[in-house]
Design a protein around this motif. Structure first.
Motif, PDB file in Angstrom:
ATOM      1  N   ALA A  21       0.827  -1.213   0.000  1.00  0.00           N
ATOM      2  CA  ALA A  21       0.000   0.000   0.000  1.00  0.00           C
ATOM      3  C   ALA A  21       0.860   1.261   0.000  1.00  0.00           C
ATOM      4  N   ARG A  22       1.900   1.280   0.814  1.00  0.00           N
ATOM      5  CA  ARG A  22       2.758   2.467   0.882  1.00  0.00           C
ATOM      6  C   ARG A  22       3.541   2.647  -0.411  1.00  0.00           C
ATOM      7  N   ARG A  23       4.018   1.543  -0.989  1.00  0.00           N
ATOM      8  CA  ARG A  23       4.734   1.621  -2.267  1.00  0.00           C
ATOM      9  C   ARG A  23       3.834   2.219  -3.335  1.00  0.00           C
ATOM     10  N   ALA A  24       2.591   1.750  -3.390  1.00  0.00           N
ATOM     11  CA  ALA A  24       1.638   2.265  -4.371  1.00  0.00           C
ATOM     12  C   ALA A  24       1.320   3.738  -4.102  1.00  0.00           C
ATOM     13  N   GLU A  25       1.173   4.081  -2.823  1.00  0.00           N
ATOM     14  CA  GLU A  25       0.892   5.463  -2.438  1.00  0.00           C
ATOM     15  C   GLU A  25       1.995   6.409  -2.930  1.00  0.00           C
ATOM     16  N   LEU A  26       3.226   5.925  -2.910  1.00  0.00           N
ATOM     17  CA  LEU A  26       4.364   6.729  -3.358  1.00  0.00           C
ATOM     18  C   LEU A  26       4.578   6.658  -4.869  1.00  0.00           C
ATOM     19  N   GLY A  27       3.812   5.793  -5.537  1.00  0.00           N
ATOM     20  CA  GLY A  27       3.950   5.648  -6.984  1.00  0.00           C
ATOM     21  C   GLY A  27       5.205   4.885  -7.397  1.00  0.00           C
ATOM     22  N   LEU A  28       5.698   4.029  -6.506  1.00  0.00           N
ATOM     23  CA  LEU A  28       6.880   3.228  -6.800  1.00  0.00           C
ATOM     24  C   LEU A  28       6.481   1.884  -7.382  1.00  0.00           C
ATOM     25  N   ASN A  31       9.968  -2.916  -8.926  1.00  0.00           N
ATOM     26  CA  ASN A  31      11.335  -2.857  -9.422  1.00  0.00           C
ATOM     27  C   ASN A  31      12.095  -1.681  -8.799  1.00  0.00           C
ATOM     28  N   ALA A  32      11.462  -0.524  -8.711  1.00  0.00           N
ATOM     29  CA  ALA A  32      12.115   0.652  -8.124  1.00  0.00           C
ATOM     30  C   ALA A  32      12.437   0.407  -6.649  1.00  0.00           C
ATOM     31  N   LEU A  33      11.504  -0.205  -5.933  1.00  0.00           N
ATOM     32  CA  LEU A  33      11.738  -0.496  -4.518  1.00  0.00           C
ATOM     33  C   LEU A  33      12.845  -1.540  -4.372  1.00  0.00           C
ATOM     34  N   ALA A  34      12.837  -2.532  -5.233  1.00  0.00           N
ATOM     35  CA  ALA A  34      13.876  -3.563  -5.198  1.00  0.00           C
ATOM     36  C   ALA A  34      15.257  -2.938  -5.411  1.00  0.00           C
ATOM     37  N   LEU A  66      10.474   3.846   2.057  1.00  0.00           N
ATOM     38  CA  LEU A  66       9.037   4.143   2.021  1.00  0.00           C
ATOM     39  C   LEU A  66       8.660   5.342   2.892  1.00  0.00           C
ATOM     40  N   SER A  67       9.654   5.923   3.554  1.00  0.00           N
ATOM     41  CA  SER A  67       9.428   7.085   4.436  1.00  0.00           C
ATOM     42  C   SER A  67       8.332   6.818   5.457  1.00  0.00           C
ATOM     43  N   VAL A  68       8.489   5.707   6.176  1.00  0.00           N
ATOM     44  CA  VAL A  68       7.536   5.336   7.219  1.00  0.00           C
ATOM     45  C   VAL A  68       8.288   4.922   8.474  1.00  0.00           C
ATOM     46  N   LYS A  69       7.576   4.910   9.581  1.00  0.00           N
ATOM     47  CA  LYS A  69       8.095   4.372  10.832  1.00  0.00           C
ATOM     48  C   LYS A  69       7.770   2.875  10.837  1.00  0.00           C
TER      49      LYS A  69
END
Length: 118
Positions: A21-28, A31-34, A66-69
């Protein structure tokens, strides 16, 4: 016999869902997260499906990317700290002693008036 706790989704599934959910929220993309984590795209897919849980070092990298705690990734929504992850102690720490006492008196009065939740 003690009452059994309500069984919810496995923790790895909760974490995976929150990563996705957070990855999608950031538009990542996965592959970009990997790439940001230095892992294969399949690793991200496994995290998001809850098939595997990230290690603590990977969890730290995920939180940064992901800029999360960390608590946000573990939260199933049943008990959520405030949006900034601050505790009441954190918030009160910036107040003067007099202001802290005022807030505590207010909270005590509120609890006394409204009673404890059941």
């Amino acid at each position: 016999m003690p009452k059994k706790a309500k069984i919810t989704a496995p923790l790895s599934a909760v974490v995976g869902s929150n990563i996705k959910a957070r990855r999608a929220e950031l538009g990542l993309t996965q592959n970009a997260l990997a790439q940001a984590l230095g892992v294969e795209i399949e690793t991200i897919s496994r995290y998001e499906r809850g098939a595997v849980a990230p290690s603590f070092p990977q969890l730290e990298k995920l939180c940064t990317a992901l800029s999360v705690k960390a608590w946000q990734l573990f939260s199933d929504g049943s008990v959520v700290p405030n949006a900034n992850g601050q505790t009441l102690d954190d918030l009160l720490a910036d107040l003067s002693g007099r202001d802290r006492e005022f807030v505590l008196d207010f909270v005590r009065g509120y609890v006394a008036h409204h009673g404890r939740s059941q």
